[in-house]
Scaffold this motif. Structure first.
Motif, PDB file in Angstrom:
ATOM      1  N   GLY A 173       3.636   8.916   0.911  1.00 47.40           N
ATOM      2  CA  GLY A 173       3.686   7.478   1.153  1.00 47.40           C
ATOM      3  C   GLY A 173       4.079   7.155   2.578  1.00 47.40           C
ATOM      4  O   GLY A 173       3.533   6.224   3.188  1.00 47.40           O
ATOM      5  N   LEU A 174       5.048   7.911   3.129  1.00 44.72           N
ATOM      6  CA  LEU A 174       5.472   7.713   4.515  1.00 44.72           C
ATOM      7  C   LEU A 174       4.310   7.935   5.476  1.00 44.72           C
ATOM      8  O   LEU A 174       4.070   7.124   6.384  1.00 44.72           O
ATOM      9  CB  LEU A 174       6.620   8.664   4.840  1.00 44.72           C
ATOM     10  CG  LEU A 174       7.076   8.739   6.303  1.00 44.72           C
ATOM     11  CD1 LEU A 174       7.654   7.399   6.735  1.00 44.72           C
ATOM     12  CD2 LEU A 174       8.117   9.850   6.488  1.00 44.72           C
ATOM     13  N   LEU A 175       3.548   9.003   5.261  1.00 45.53           N
ATOM     14  CA  LEU A 175       2.413   9.300   6.139  1.00 45.53           C
ATOM     15  C   LEU A 175       1.307   8.260   5.978  1.00 45.53           C
ATOM     16  O   LEU A 175       0.750   7.774   6.968  1.00 45.53           O
ATOM     17  CB  LEU A 175       1.879  10.701   5.834  1.00 45.53           C
ATOM     18  CG  LEU A 175       2.827  11.869   6.146  1.00 45.53           C
ATOM     19  CD1 LEU A 175       2.215  13.188   5.705  1.00 45.53           C
ATOM     20  CD2 LEU A 175       3.154  11.909   7.626  1.00 45.53           C
ATOM     21  N   ALA A 176       1.013   7.909   4.717  1.00 45.51           N
ATOM     22  CA  ALA A 176      -0.067   6.943   4.477  1.00 45.51           C
ATOM     23  C   ALA A 176       0.281   5.572   5.054  1.00 45.51           C
ATOM     24  O   ALA A 176      -0.554   4.924   5.702  1.00 45.51           O
ATOM     25  CB  ALA A 176      -0.340   6.835   2.979  1.00 45.51           C
TER      26      ALA A 176
ATOM     27  N   ALA B 234       0.831  -1.206   0.000  1.00 48.31           N
ATOM     28  CA  ALA B 234       0.000   0.000   0.000  1.00 48.31           C
ATOM     29  C   ALA B 234       0.865   1.255   0.000  1.00 48.31           C
ATOM     30  O   ALA B 234       0.549   2.247  -0.684  1.00 48.31           O
ATOM     31  CB  ALA B 234      -0.931  -0.004   1.216  1.00 48.31           C
ATOM     32  N   THR B 235       1.966   1.238   0.757  1.00 46.56           N
ATOM     33  CA  THR B 235       2.863   2.390   0.782  1.00 46.56           C
ATOM     34  C   THR B 235       3.493   2.621  -0.586  1.00 46.56           C
ATOM     35  O   THR B 235       3.537   3.752  -1.087  1.00 46.56           O
ATOM     36  CB  THR B 235       3.962   2.172   1.834  1.00 46.56           C
ATOM     37  OG1 THR B 235       3.366   1.969   3.113  1.00 46.56           O
ATOM     38  CG2 THR B 235       4.885   3.381   1.898  1.00 46.56           C
ATOM     39  N   ALA B 236       3.990   1.543  -1.200  1.00 47.91           N
ATOM     40  CA  ALA B 236       4.603   1.673  -2.526  1.00 47.91           C
ATOM     41  C   ALA B 236       3.584   2.150  -3.553  1.00 47.91           C
ATOM     42  O   ALA B 236       3.903   2.992  -4.414  1.00 47.91           O
ATOM     43  CB  ALA B 236       5.201   0.327  -2.947  1.00 47.91           C
ATOM     44  N   ALA B 237       2.359   1.630  -3.483  1.00 45.40           N
ATOM     45  CA  ALA B 237       1.328   2.045  -4.425  1.00 45.40           C
ATOM     46  C   ALA B 237       0.970   3.518  -4.246  1.00 45.40           C
ATOM     47  O   ALA B 237       0.727   4.238  -5.233  1.00 45.40           O
ATOM     48  CB  ALA B 237       0.083   1.167  -4.244  1.00 45.40           C
TER      49      ALA B 237
END
Length: 244
Positions: free
Chosen positions: A196-199, A175-178
């Motif tokens: 991405g870091l926050l998500a 999910a982070t990479a996406a």
């Protein structure tokens, strides 16, 4: 612009720093994080004060991180430097820091004598292949943190691999990479790694809160506060010459 650059370097310092010292294990992730931030802070400060480029900047890079990670892995596997109750990881960090200093001095000397001009003779297919190879090595190095499966589990067989597989951790990583890919594809103004870091962090802690018994990977852990101090070389004084 400054905030975007700071956000980008935050994500690079976080990921590449941990990658460089990943051979020390999850218990020492904070060392890599601290080293990554130190490289970003001091690198940009020195480049800004003394750099000759129109837009000076310096910080962690993927290719050099892989070389440093190989050195750290070699030292960690050496009985003379392997972390123990007596000396910990200090000697490894010190030798890695000294290596970076020596490499920097070598770069200064090569630049002063004009050796950088030879870069124009390097074929571009080699550069492309080198970067693709570096990217592949980074992906391989992150397979264990993102899945929980180690090389020993793979050797032990399919049952051990399945038992070690952390599907929830894998889901957070994917999910982070996406998220990073989607944000980078839709907008060039928004720093995709920070989003991405926050998500990924929000998703990780939401799962940990809603499903307390979910098999999630470890967190980086606490790091020292304040500006990184250049004291990593101090343990070199305790390393015997014959070991070096």
């Amino acid at each position: 612009g400054g905030l975007a650059a700071a956000g980008w370097n935050l994500s690079l310092g976080l990921s590449l720093g941990i990658l460089a010292f990943s051979a020390l294990g999850p218990d020492h992730y904070e060392i890599g994080l601290y080293a990554g931030f130190a490289a970003a802070i001091w690198g940009h400060l020195i480049a800004g004060l003394f750099g000759g480029a129109a837009h000076p900047g310096s910080g962690p890079h993927a290719a050099s991180t892989l070389i440093l990670a190989s050195l750290v892995a070699t030292l960690a596997a050496d009985p003379a430097f392997a972390p123990s109750a007596t000396h910990g990881v200090g000697p490894i960090v010190a030798i890695a820091g000294a290596t970076v200093v020596i490499a920097g001095i070598a770069q200064i000397v090569l630049g002063a004598i004009g050796a950088a001009n030879s870069a124009r003779f390097v074929p571009f297919p080699f550069v492309a292949g080198f970067m693709c190879g570096a990217s592949a090595l980074i992906v391989v190095a992150q397979l264990t943190p993102i899945s929980g499966v180690t090389r020993g589990d793979l050797v032990a067989g399919a049952d051990a691999t399945w038992d070690a597989l952390q599907l929830v951790t894998l889901g957070v990583g994917i999910a982070t990479a996406a998220t990073i890919w989607a944000v980078g594809w839709r907008s060039k103004r928004v720093p995709a790694p920070i989003v991405g870091l926050l998500a990924g962090s929000v998703l990780y802690y939401a799962i940990a809160f809603l499903v307390p018994h979910a098999r999630l990977g470890p967190v980086v852990g606490a790091i020292a506060t304040g500006l990184p101090a250049p004291t990593a070389l101090a343990p070199l004084a305790d390393v015997p010459w014959e070991a070096i």
